[in-house]
Motif scaffolding. Structure first.
Motif, mmCIF file in Angstrom:
data_model
loop_
_atom_site.group_PDB
_atom_site.id
_atom_site.type_symbol
_atom_site.label_atom_id
_atom_site.label_comp_id
_atom_site.label_asym_id
_atom_site.label_seq_id
_atom_site.Cartn_x
_atom_site.Cartn_y
_atom_site.Cartn_z
ATOM 1 N N VAL A 116 0.847 -1.192 0.000
ATOM 2 C CA VAL A 116 0.000 0.000 0.000
ATOM 3 C C VAL A 116 0.882 1.242 0.000
ATOM 4 O O VAL A 116 0.583 2.240 -0.649
ATOM 5 N N TYR A 163 4.369 -3.991 -7.549
ATOM 6 C CA TYR A 163 3.294 -3.837 -6.567
ATOM 7 C C TYR A 163 1.963 -4.431 -7.028
ATOM 8 O O TYR A 163 1.196 -4.946 -6.227
ATOM 9 N N VAL A 164 1.696 -4.368 -8.347
ATOM 10 C CA VAL A 164 0.418 -4.915 -8.825
ATOM 11 C C VAL A 164 0.405 -6.440 -8.680
ATOM 12 O O VAL A 164 -0.584 -7.031 -8.239
ATOM 13 N N ARG A 215 -0.040 -7.249 -5.003
ATOM 14 C CA ARG A 215 -1.420 -7.033 -4.538
ATOM 15 C C ARG A 215 -2.360 -8.138 -5.012
ATOM 16 O O ARG A 215 -3.367 -8.415 -4.359
ATOM 17 N N HIS A 216 -2.053 -8.729 -6.166
ATOM 18 C CA HIS A 216 -2.853 -9.843 -6.653
ATOM 19 C C HIS A 216 -2.764 -11.044 -5.707
ATOM 20 O O HIS A 216 -3.683 -11.859 -5.651
ATOM 21 N N VAL A 239 -12.084 1.086 4.503
ATOM 22 C CA VAL A 239 -12.445 2.140 3.557
ATOM 23 C C VAL A 239 -13.166 1.487 2.383
ATOM 24 O O VAL A 239 -12.567 0.791 1.593
ATOM 25 N N ILE A 240 -14.449 1.697 2.343
ATOM 26 C CA ILE A 240 -15.285 1.103 1.304
ATOM 27 C C ILE A 240 -16.182 2.211 0.763
ATOM 28 O O ILE A 240 -16.583 3.096 1.517
ATOM 29 N N TYR A 241 -16.478 2.154 -0.531
ATOM 30 C CA TYR A 241 -17.345 3.183 -1.116
ATOM 31 C C TYR A 241 -18.698 3.200 -0.427
ATOM 32 O O TYR A 241 -19.441 2.221 -0.483
ATOM 33 N N VAL A 262 -11.951 -6.574 -10.358
ATOM 34 C CA VAL A 262 -10.561 -6.078 -10.373
ATOM 35 C C VAL A 262 -9.579 -7.248 -10.253
ATOM 36 O O VAL A 262 -8.526 -7.256 -10.904
ATOM 37 N N TYR A 263 -9.932 -8.250 -9.468
ATOM 38 C CA TYR A 263 -9.044 -9.409 -9.321
ATOM 39 C C TYR A 263 -9.208 -10.397 -10.482
ATOM 40 O O TYR A 263 -8.469 -11.375 -10.570
ATOM 41 N N SER A 292 -12.519 6.880 0.241
ATOM 42 C CA SER A 292 -12.163 5.513 -0.171
ATOM 43 C C SER A 292 -10.957 5.496 -1.101
ATOM 44 O O SER A 292 -10.677 4.473 -1.726
ATOM 45 N N SER A 322 -7.870 5.337 -0.647
ATOM 46 C CA SER A 322 -6.781 4.389 -0.349
ATOM 47 C C SER A 322 -7.084 2.971 -0.834
ATOM 48 O O SER A 322 -6.191 2.128 -0.875
ATOM 49 N N ILE A 323 -8.341 2.707 -1.221
ATOM 50 C CA ILE A 323 -8.655 1.385 -1.795
ATOM 51 C C ILE A 323 -7.746 1.105 -2.981
ATOM 52 O O ILE A 323 -7.309 -0.032 -3.199
ATOM 53 N N TRP A 324 -7.439 2.161 -3.738
ATOM 54 C CA TRP A 324 -6.636 1.972 -4.956
ATOM 55 C C TRP A 324 -5.203 1.603 -4.663
ATOM 56 O O TRP A 324 -4.481 1.196 -5.566
ATOM 57 N N ARG A 325 -4.804 1.775 -3.425
ATOM 58 C CA ARG A 325 -3.450 1.347 -3.054
ATOM 59 C C ARG A 325 -3.476 -0.086 -2.552
ATOM 60 O O ARG A 325 -2.432 -0.662 -2.257
ATOM 61 N N GLN A 326 -4.666 -0.639 -2.398
ATOM 62 C CA GLN A 326 -4.766 -2.037 -1.945
ATOM 63 C C GLN A 326 -5.057 -2.976 -3.104
ATOM 64 O O GLN A 326 -4.680 -4.135 -3.076
ATOM 65 N N LEU A 327 -5.789 -2.472 -4.101
ATOM 66 C CA LEU A 327 -6.216 -3.339 -5.201
ATOM 67 C C LEU A 327 -5.151 -3.399 -6.299
ATOM 68 O O LEU A 327 -4.414 -2.427 -6.509
ATOM 69 N N PRO A 328 -5.082 -4.525 -6.998
ATOM 70 C CA PRO A 328 -4.061 -4.682 -8.039
ATOM 71 C C PRO A 328 -4.432 -3.958 -9.332
ATOM 72 O O PRO A 328 -4.732 -4.581 -10.338
ATOM 73 N N VAL A 329 -4.418 -2.653 -9.270
ATOM 74 C CA VAL A 329 -4.791 -1.853 -10.441
ATOM 75 C C VAL A 329 -3.722 -0.799 -10.666
ATOM 76 O O VAL A 329 -3.323 -0.115 -9.724
ATOM 77 N N PHE A 330 -3.277 -0.675 -11.904
ATOM 78 C CA PHE A 330 -2.362 0.417 -12.219
ATOM 79 C C PHE A 330 -3.168 1.713 -12.192
ATOM 80 O O PHE A 330 -4.321 1.735 -12.653
ATOM 81 N N PRO A 331 -2.567 2.788 -11.686
ATOM 82 C CA PRO A 331 -3.314 4.056 -11.627
ATOM 83 C C PRO A 331 -3.895 4.445 -12.980
ATOM 84 O O PRO A 331 -4.991 4.984 -13.066
ATOM 85 N N GLU A 370 -5.459 9.800 2.350
ATOM 86 C CA GLU A 370 -6.496 8.781 2.491
ATOM 87 C C GLU A 370 -7.833 9.305 1.990
ATOM 88 O O GLU A 370 -8.728 8.541 1.688
#
Lengths: 262, 520
Positions: free
Chosen positions: A58, A77-78, A81-82, A92-94, A109-110, B368, B370-379, B447
């Motif tokens: 993170v 990092y990607v 994270r996988h 932190v959730i939408y 996403v996964y 939310s 910081s979710i993008w720093r947890q999920l395997p997604v390129f910015p 965050e």
């Protein structure tokens, strides 16, 4: 603490991380092996959350290397994270999405197939008793229920490494019990589990190994039995914890509060 | 506002460093808030002066009736801005759970504190919209009576925006019953009627004030906000009308105060009953897994539609663009508007949309992020999905405007095809540049993302100014080249727009290529 013949799943070597003038982690070395439940203990501000965020990629370290499953957390990092599931300290959730919509987003996403994700989410939500709230918007959920959704999101892709920052906060006794059993089951299947907690009894009950952090450093690390002793020499983990973190005069502090409110 | 700013900054290293070293940390945050306020006041004053000076003097040649009708437009504009501000403010309060500390504190009426904050930091800006124009009108006509009346009406509009904002914000959050067959038709009809009313106000502002003197006095005085123009116009037409105007204004103020009182009570009940969190009903749905770009866009779309604050922000480009509509669609004589004027109007809308939509879509991540720093997604995957949605939103705004412009100006189809290509490619280029710039401004430790992460209103103003400059560069280049070309004068305009479009398309291709190089 090196284990012969097995590569560590998580390896930190000379890792430091600062936030401005505040040093959160200072030259930390650590190795965690597959199939272990590893507890991270320490008072507030000792660097636990920072270390878990580094392992989850993170955040990135200022100095040193963090490797997960042999991959560098900064460069790949990607990929990392996988293979990691992370439950942050504050979920932190939408807030404008329902739990179902959020978990569907995470599954997408996964890259998990719809059928697989549906099976896993259903099983986890049945276990954690969230089936009735899956259509509610996250913003209207209680803290405990958000935490459960966060746990489901971290496990849905069946990660190799599971990082949990104070995961038991807000869990009811039933969910807590199931959560512990699920963690034990996953560890037996070879998953690596790292979690932080302030509840020393949980660490003592659940972990095989743990470390105690203080002011950004790992002050002690080893098997749980190293901390609590065995047989006649068995002592409470709390005593060891306070000794290592230098908190030896708690009674005088309590007396001070008593005097202030007299 | 201070809380919003604090939320944007609190986890940042630079902020903590400044706080640790600052003599008065509270002043450090509030100073920024006042900077933003002053920026807003200057912008609104300029808009007000532009509308009155340009339309009143240059376009209408000093015609009193049309000049006073412009004042009427300013009041309508002030009301729109205020309602928008109320929705934005109440949305911030809800999203940031800002009322909770007040509910726990020994404060008798936390709802009054909320309203005072709104009036002080947001709504009071509307005086900068209405008063410069009114003072100018008073100076030209010598009728000082219009100033206290305009002050009273601005205060009234300011107060009235609060109940409207509260009702839209919190009643829209109630659990919804199942929609019947007639509901969507009714909604579309209401929307169409509102748009038509707005069109009448914008296109024919002089119509209403000229009709009013022919209405019976009680009827004309009872029409809000139409009688603003009547009062202002009447103040220098007949000596008896100001008195009637004062009486009507006082009556309306009583009504506004009563509405404020009732909504304050309603808010107070909501706070005591457990807070201002929206209680939107369940959203039935089943699990699905889909390609990542589609999932990201679906998520953004849902947040935009469900979040009052974010949905309100979408309206900014339309609200900001409205003053630029007047000089274009209200030419001094003749049926057709100036095609070049329409072109500049569309350019300004493009610049506003390109500045605001990327920031709105980033702000929609809110707490939310910081979710993008947890999920395997390129910015870049996240940014790309936001850009696609921004383009769709832009097309929804600009296509009706372009269609209206085409009908209004009577220019040739090739001219419109070329400016359409130029505008869309200009938007894509600018939104990529702006999105990348804004994303770079989000600190690595952040965050939460809100408007203050990007510098608040002041930051948005700078972004908009830069966007305008970047859009103007190809136009200037196109001008130079078109002038140098050996074509007839009538073709130069078309050539200019074609060259401008070609440059924009090239810049768009470059920006897309640049975005692709970011990884992912």
């Amino acid at each position: 603490m090196l284990m012969q013949g097995t590569s560590p799943t998580v390896a930190l070597s000379a890792v430091s991380k600062s936030y401005g003038d505040v040093t959160a982690l200072n030259n930390v070395d650590l190795e965690i092996f597959p199939g272990h439940i590893f507890g991270v203990l320490g008072p507030n501000g000792s660097g636990k959350s920072t270390m878990l965020k580094l392992i989850s990629s993170v955040i990135q370290p200022d100095h040193g290397k963090v490797r997960v499953l042999g991959r560098d957390c900064s460069d790949e990092y990607v990929w990392v994270r996988h293979h990691v599931g992370f439950v942050p300290e504050n979920s932190v959730i939408y807030e404008s999405l329902s739990a179902t919509e959020y978990l569907s987003l995470v599954s997408s996403v996964y890259g998990i197939e719809t059928r697989t994700s549906r099976e896993r989410i259903s099983a986890l939500s049945d276990a954690l008793a969230t089936s009735d709230i899956m259509d509610e918007l996250v913003g209207s959920l209680s803290f405990g229920n958000r935490q459960k959704i966060s746990i489901i999101a971290a496990l849905v892709h069946d990660p190799e490494v599971i990082i949990l920052d104070e995961p038991t906060k807000g869990l009811d006794p039933r969910s807590f019990r199931i959560f512990k059993d699920v963690l034990s089951m996953l560890a037996k299947r070879g998953k690596t589990i790292v979690f932080s907690t302030h509840v020393l009894e949980i660490a003592e009950e659940l972990c095989e190994r743990l470390c105690i952090m203080y002011r950004g450093e790992i002050r002690a690390s080893g098997l749980v039995s190293d901390f609590v002793g065995t047989g006649k020499d068995r002592r409470r983990l709390e005593e060891t914890f306070f000794r290592i973190t230098g908190e030896t005069s708690l009674e005088s502090l309590t007396r001070g509060v008593g005097r202030a409110f007299a | 506002m201070i809380e919003q700013r604090y939320s944007a900054l609190k986890n940042l290293t630079s902020f903590q460093k400044r706080l640790n070293g600052a003599v008065n940390s509270g002043r450090y945050i509030s100073r920024f808030v006042w900077f933003n306020y002053i920026a807003g006041a200057i912008t609104f004053s300029l808009i007000s002066a532009f509308v009155i000076l340009w339309n009143g003097l240059v376009v209408f040649g000093g015609d009193y009736l049309r000049e006073s009708s412009m004042i009427f437009v300013l009041f309508v504009y002030a009301l729109m801005i205020n309602v928008y501000n109320a929705l934005y403010f109440l949305g911030s309060v809800r999203r940031g759970h800002l009322v909770e500390p007040l509910a726990y504190s020994p404060v008798a009426r936390p709802e009054s504190i909320l309203m005072r904050c709104y009036l002080k930091y947001y709504a009071s800006l509307s005086f900068f919209i209405t008063m410069p124009g009114t003072i100018f009108l008073a100076m030209r006509t010598g009728s000082t009576a219009v100033i206290p009346l305009a002050l009273a009406w601005t205060a009234g509009i300011t107060l009235f925006s609060w109940p409207i904002g509260v009702l839209i914000s919190y009643r829209s959050g109630r659990p919804r019953r199942k929609l019947g067959f007639i509901d969507p038709i009714f909604r579309i009809f209401s929307f169409a009627v509102s748009l038509a009313a707005l069109e009448v106000i914008l296109f024919l502002p002089q119509l209403i004030p000229s009709l009013l003197p022919n209405l019976p006095s009680p009827v004309s005085l009872a029409l809000f906000p139409i009688n603003i123009a009547y009062i202002l116009q009447g103040a220098f037409v007949s000596s008896s009308l100001p008195l009637m105007g004062i009486a009507a204004t006082s009556l309306y103020l009583v009504f506004f105060i009563a509405a404020v009182y009732l909504t304050l009570n309603y808010l107070g009940r909501r706070i005591r009953a457990g807070g201002l969190d929206q209680t939107v009903g369940p959203r039935k749905g089943s699990y699905y897994s889909e390609p990542i770009h589609r999932a990201l866009e679906r998520k953004d779309r849902k947040i935009l539609l469900r979040d009052t604050q974010v949905a309100t922000l979408i309206a900014i480009p339309i609200i900001v663009a409205i003053p630029t509509v007047f000089p274009v669609f209200l030419p001094p004589s003749g049926v057709n508007a100036n095609p070049l004027g329409i072109y500049y109007l569309l350019l300004s809308v493009t610049a506003v949309c390109a500045a605001f939509y990327p920031s709105i879509l980033l702000i929609s991540e809110s707490g939310s992020f910081s979710i993008w720093r947890q999920l395997p997604v390129f910015p870049v995957a996240m940014l790309r999905s936001k850009l696609k949605l921004a383009l769709k939103m832009f097309l929804i705004v600009v296509i009706p405007l372009m269609a209206a412009a085409l009908l209004r100006s009577g220019s040739s189809i090739p001219f419109y095809l070329s400016i359409s290509a130029g505008l869309v490619s200009g938007f894509v280029f600018l939104s990529i540049v702006n999105t990348r710039y804004l994303y770079g401004k989000i600190p690595t430790e952040a965050e939460r993302v809100n408007l203050d992460t990007f510098g608040g209103n002041l930051g948005m103003l700078l972004l908009f100014s830069t966007s305008i400059i970047l859009l103007v560069i190809p136009i200037v280049a196109g001008n130079f080249i078109a002038v140098a070309l050996p074509v007839s004068a009538s073709l130069k305009g078309l050539m200019n727009s074609i060259i401008d479009s070609i440059i924009n398309v090239l810049m768009m291709v470059g920006a897309v290529h640049y975005l692709g190089r970011l990884g992912g």
